[in-house]
Design a protein around this motif. Structure first.
Motif, PDB file in Angstrom:
ATOM      1  N   UNK A 277       0.719  -1.117  -0.219  1.00 39.01           N
ATOM      2  CA  UNK A 277      -0.141   0.097  -0.008  1.00 39.01           C
ATOM      3  C   UNK A 277       0.967   1.286   0.086  1.00 39.01           C
ATOM      4  N   UNK A 278       0.320   2.520  -0.229  1.00 36.90           N
ATOM      5  CA  UNK A 278       0.849   3.556  -0.259  1.00 36.90           C
ATOM      6  C   UNK A 278       1.097   4.040   1.079  1.00 36.90           C
ATOM      7  N   UNK A 279       2.089   4.893   1.465  1.00 37.58           N
ATOM      8  CA  UNK A 279       2.733   5.350   2.690  1.00 37.58           C
ATOM      9  C   UNK A 279       1.393   5.906   3.343  1.00 37.58           C
ATOM     10  N   UNK A 280       1.391   5.692   4.817  1.00 35.78           N
ATOM     11  CA  UNK A 280       0.060   6.203   5.359  1.00 35.78           C
ATOM     12  C   UNK A 280      -0.239   7.717   5.104  1.00 35.78           C
ATOM     13  N   UNK A 281      -1.324   8.094   4.799  1.00 36.70           N
ATOM     14  CA  UNK A 281      -1.833   9.463   4.568  1.00 36.70           C
ATOM     15  C   UNK A 281      -1.712  10.011   3.077  1.00 36.70           C
ATOM     16  N   UNK A 282      -1.353   8.998   2.260  1.00 39.85           N
ATOM     17  CA  UNK A 282      -1.107   9.167   0.828  1.00 39.85           C
ATOM     18  C   UNK A 282      -2.168   8.296   0.088  1.00 39.85           C
ATOM     19  N   UNK A 283      -2.349   8.516  -1.288  1.00 38.64           N
ATOM     20  CA  UNK A 283      -3.467   7.920  -1.880  1.00 38.64           C
ATOM     21  C   UNK A 283      -2.671   7.338  -3.301  1.00 38.64           C
ATOM     22  N   UNK A 284      -3.236   6.265  -3.859  1.00 38.32           N
ATOM     23  CA  UNK A 284      -2.423   6.078  -5.290  1.00 38.32           C
ATOM     24  C   UNK A 284      -3.299   7.046  -6.374  1.00 38.32           C
ATOM     25  N   UNK A 285      -2.619   7.833  -7.055  1.00 37.81           N
ATOM     26  CA  UNK A 285      -3.104   8.695  -7.897  1.00 37.81           C
ATOM     27  C   UNK A 285      -2.760   8.640  -9.302  1.00 37.81           C
ATOM     28  N   UNK A 286      -3.578   8.378 -10.167  1.00 34.06           N
ATOM     29  CA  UNK A 286      -3.547   8.281 -11.538  1.00 34.06           C
ATOM     30  C   UNK A 286      -2.721   9.466 -12.183  1.00 34.06           C
ATOM     31  N   UNK A 287      -1.236   9.055 -12.691  1.00 36.37           N
ATOM     32  CA  UNK A 287      -0.671  10.475 -13.139  1.00 36.37           C
ATOM     33  C   UNK A 287      -0.718  10.143 -14.842  1.00 36.37           C
ATOM     34  N   UNK A 288      -0.643   9.197 -15.300  1.00 34.14           N
ATOM     35  CA  UNK A 288      -0.918   8.727 -16.754  1.00 34.14           C
ATOM     36  C   UNK A 288      -1.441   7.514 -17.135  1.00 34.14           C
ATOM     37  N   UNK A 289      -1.733   7.146 -18.138  1.00 31.58           N
ATOM     38  CA  UNK A 289      -2.332   5.896 -18.491  1.00 31.58           C
ATOM     39  C   UNK A 289      -1.405   4.566 -17.536  1.00 31.58           C
ATOM     40  N   UNK A 290      -0.314   4.441 -17.744  1.00 35.68           N
ATOM     41  CA  UNK A 290       0.240   3.303 -17.005  1.00 35.68           C
ATOM     42  C   UNK A 290       1.104   3.675 -16.053  1.00 35.68           C
ATOM     43  N   UNK A 291       0.863   4.973 -15.411  1.00 37.23           N
ATOM     44  CA  UNK A 291       1.702   5.270 -14.208  1.00 37.23           C
ATOM     45  C   UNK A 291       0.793   5.990 -12.972  1.00 37.23           C
ATOM     46  N   UNK A 292       0.791   5.328 -11.837  1.00 37.88           N
ATOM     47  CA  UNK A 292       0.010   5.813 -10.688  1.00 37.88           C
ATOM     48  C   UNK A 292       1.227   6.081  -9.644  1.00 37.88           C
ATOM     49  N   UNK A 293       1.142   7.069  -8.909  1.00 37.49           N
ATOM     50  CA  UNK A 293       1.901   7.466  -7.788  1.00 37.49           C
ATOM     51  C   UNK A 293       1.279   7.714  -6.433  1.00 37.49           C
TER      52      UNK A 293
END
Length: 104
Positions: free
Chosen positions: A83-99
């Motif tokens: 999972x993402x670091x606590x307090x962060x969310x997995x955000x869609x940056x581009x079609x094949x890249x989420x940060x």
């Protein structure tokens, strides 16, 4: 009658204050001085993220690691097993890249 109204108002306020005394996701729940007396918010647990630092995380059990802030949480190979670091969310940056980011 007035005393009853004041008592009910006080009881409602006290009940709300008890529920508000939890640590939100992403906030410190244990540090160098030890764990805090306040529990993590419902649906989260206190997970270690460093030698003397634990944060409330929205997981059922603590993983062996977290995806760091700005790290890839999902890509062309699929989602990360962590999972993402606590307090962060997995955000869609581009079609094949989420940060993992604080806000999307």
């Amino acid at each position: 009658m007035f005393k009853l109204a004041i008592y009910l108002a006080f009881a409602a306020f006290a009940s709300e204050a008890v529920h508000a005394q939890t640590i939100p996701v992403g906030e410190l729940c244990s540090g160098i001085a030890g764990p805090l007396p306040t529990p993590c918010a419902a649906g989260s647990v206190c997970c270690p993220v460093g030698p003397d630092r634990s944060l409330c995380a929205a997981v059922y059990t603590c993983p062996s690691q977290f995806v760091p802030i700005g790290g890839t949480c999902s890509g062309i190979g699929g989602p990360s097993p962590y999972p993402c670091f606590p307090g962060t969310t997995c955000c869609n940056i581009s079609p094949d890249n989420s940060q993992c980011k604080a806000t999307c």
